[in-house]
Design a protein around this motif. Sequence first.
Motif, PDB file in Angstrom:
ATOM      1  N   GLU A  79       0.821  -1.216   0.000  1.00 28.24           N
ATOM      2  CA  GLU A  79       0.000   0.000   0.000  1.00 28.24           C
ATOM      3  C   GLU A  79       0.851   1.262   0.000  1.00 28.24           C
ATOM      4  OE1 GLU A  79      -3.192   2.184   2.991  1.00 28.24           O
ATOM      5  OE2 GLU A  79      -3.324   0.008   2.691  1.00 28.24           O
ATOM      6  N   PHE A  80       1.967   1.239   0.734  1.00 33.06           N
ATOM      7  CA  PHE A  80       2.813   2.423   0.859  1.00 33.06           C
ATOM      8  C   PHE A  80       3.923   2.471  -0.187  1.00 33.06           C
ATOM      9  CE2 PHE A  80       1.829   2.183   5.673  1.00 33.06           C
ATOM     10  CZ  PHE A  80       0.619   2.853   5.475  1.00 33.06           C
ATOM     11  N   GLY A  81       4.099   1.416  -0.973  1.00 33.54           N
ATOM     12  CA  GLY A  81       5.184   1.360  -1.943  1.00 33.54           C
ATOM     13  C   GLY A  81       6.547   1.378  -1.291  1.00 33.54           C
ATOM     14  N   ALA A  82       6.692   0.668  -0.163  1.00 30.31           N
ATOM     15  CA  ALA A  82       7.934   0.687   0.614  1.00 30.31           C
ATOM     16  C   ALA A  82       8.751  -0.569   0.364  1.00 30.31           C
ATOM     17  CB  ALA A  82       7.611   0.810   2.100  1.00 30.31           C
ATOM     18  N   SER A  83      10.051  -0.480   0.607  1.00 28.55           N
ATOM     19  CA  SER A  83      10.937  -1.630   0.485  1.00 28.55           C
ATOM     20  C   SER A  83      10.985  -2.389   1.809  1.00 28.55           C
ATOM     21  CB  SER A  83      12.349  -1.168   0.120  1.00 28.55           C
ATOM     22  OG  SER A  83      12.907  -0.399   1.176  1.00 28.55           O
ATOM     23  N   THR A  84      11.612  -3.552   1.783  1.00 32.31           N
ATOM     24  CA  THR A  84      11.768  -4.334   3.014  1.00 32.31           C
ATOM     25  C   THR A  84      12.560  -3.552   4.047  1.00 32.31           C
ATOM     26  OG1 THR A  84      11.711  -6.411   1.769  1.00 32.31           O
ATOM     27  CG2 THR A  84      12.691  -6.483   3.973  1.00 32.31           C
ATOM     28  N   GLN A  85      13.631  -2.864   3.611  1.00 30.05           N
ATOM     29  CA  GLN A  85      14.440  -2.085   4.531  1.00 30.05           C
ATOM     30  C   GLN A  85      13.649  -0.920   5.126  1.00 30.05           C
ATOM     31  OE1 GLN A  85      15.477  -3.166   1.513  1.00 30.05           O
ATOM     32  NE2 GLN A  85      16.826  -4.763   2.379  1.00 30.05           N
ATOM     33  N   GLN A  86      12.800  -0.283   4.311  1.00 29.78           N
ATOM     34  CA  GLN A  86      11.980   0.808   4.828  1.00 29.78           C
ATOM     35  C   GLN A  86      10.958   0.307   5.838  1.00 29.78           C
ATOM     36  OE1 GLN A  86      10.645   2.301   0.984  1.00 29.78           O
ATOM     37  NE2 GLN A  86      11.822   4.197   1.266  1.00 29.78           N
ATOM     38  N   MET A  87      10.411  -0.873   5.617  1.00 24.53           N
ATOM     39  CA  MET A  87       9.444  -1.433   6.564  1.00 24.53           C
ATOM     40  C   MET A  87      10.109  -1.786   7.891  1.00 24.53           C
ATOM     41  SD  MET A  87       6.489  -1.159   5.382  1.00 24.53           S
ATOM     42  CE  MET A  87       5.788  -1.979   6.810  1.00 24.53           C
ATOM     43  N   GLN A  88      11.406  -2.073   7.862  1.00 25.14           N
ATOM     44  CA  GLN A  88      12.110  -2.363   9.100  1.00 25.14           C
ATOM     45  C   GLN A  88      12.124  -1.143  10.022  1.00 25.14           C
ATOM     46  OE1 GLN A  88      12.891  -5.386   9.682  1.00 25.14           O
ATOM     47  NE2 GLN A  88      14.043  -5.229  11.598  1.00 25.14           N
TER      48      GLN A  88
END
Length: 420
Positions: A44-53
């Motif tokens: 939904e947010f167009g985020a990467s795995t690192q950003q979700m961390q």
Amino acid sequence: MSRPIDLNSRRAMVGIPIALAMLSMIGPFSIDTPFPAFAQMRAEFGASTQQMQLVVTTYLLAFAAMSLFHGPISDAVGRRPVIVVSVSLYVLACIGAAFSPNLAVLLVFRVLQGLFAGGATIVSRTIIRDLYEGDQAQRLMSRVAMIFGLAPAIAPVVGGLVLQVGPWPVVFWLMAGLGVALIVTTVLVIPESHPRERRTPLAVGQVVSGLGAVARNPAFARVAPAASFAFGAQFLYIGGASIFVVDVLGLGELDFWVFFAPMIGGMVIGSWISGRAAGRISGRRLVSLGFTVALAGGVVGVPLAVGAPEGVLPWAMVGPTLVALGNGMLYPTLNLMMLDLFPERRGAAVSGGSFLTLVLNATVASLVTPVVGESALGFAVTAVSMVVLGLLFWSWHLAIETRDTAVPRRPEELEPTDLM
């Protein structure tokens, strides 16, 4: 005016530890419950795995920063007011997170969650030591640790289940409901354990001086890092669960229990052993045994990670489970040791220890896990390294204590209690 509570009654001995464990669970529950929703939020947010961390890291950093103040404030105004006010603000932060339109806004409310969650998690640890002493305190602290240990196992499972009935904001509505339940529990079950005559002035200078006294204490400077590194070896897996479960083990949003159940089961069993050991073996020996088990788990985990193909179960869980078992044995006793160093400032003591642990955990989650999280071997090598660091601090502490005990003191150096 409420009726006084018989602290030795069965109702108190069962009800108070359960209530305190529920309060202490809010910290890990807030970390782990969103894990199954990461995939939805990432899409939904167009985020990467690192950003979700960052959803984990921002929460931990805020928790760590505020952890320095929850304890000293409770030393000044009492335990219950800090818990009730902070959890109320935590509920509002959960509601804000549920309405977040993008990752940036979500991270703001995760910061607020972290700032206020510690009022329950940190202050609740001081209450048992306020109310009980000796072997009884160790038994009850172990009971709290047993129930507290269930949170990381339950949270992602619950998070995965609620996602079956709604989108990711439902996870944060669940946290808000938990917060309301904890406020009610505190009002109905938890007595005020820090009477007015034992409180310190609520002033910036007093808070800072109390934290400074904790930081300067040589024994605290050895015991606190020992506890932090030992727990950090376990938290490496907890904080990186979304990577370890999905990317390394190749499992889905409903499969987090495969990882958490054995590891947290190990911690619960270790905490049970700690409670049973109260009055039977010394705290020093129990902590040493716990480190031995944790080190064995860390060492065994490395060859299993090398020898087994990536994602093969149950081999990937043997090491983390043994590390958790050792932690369950040693962590309650180390917490009591830290509290007993400062009888008049237990809030400051638990805040200092929690701050060190949380900063280490946040550093691991933000800087270490993304680097080592590409393989089971990376997790295993990092975990055993952290256990070794904790053991070095504990061995240093034992050596200093043994030396001080062996050196006889002159009569003028003895405390009055030593002459009785």
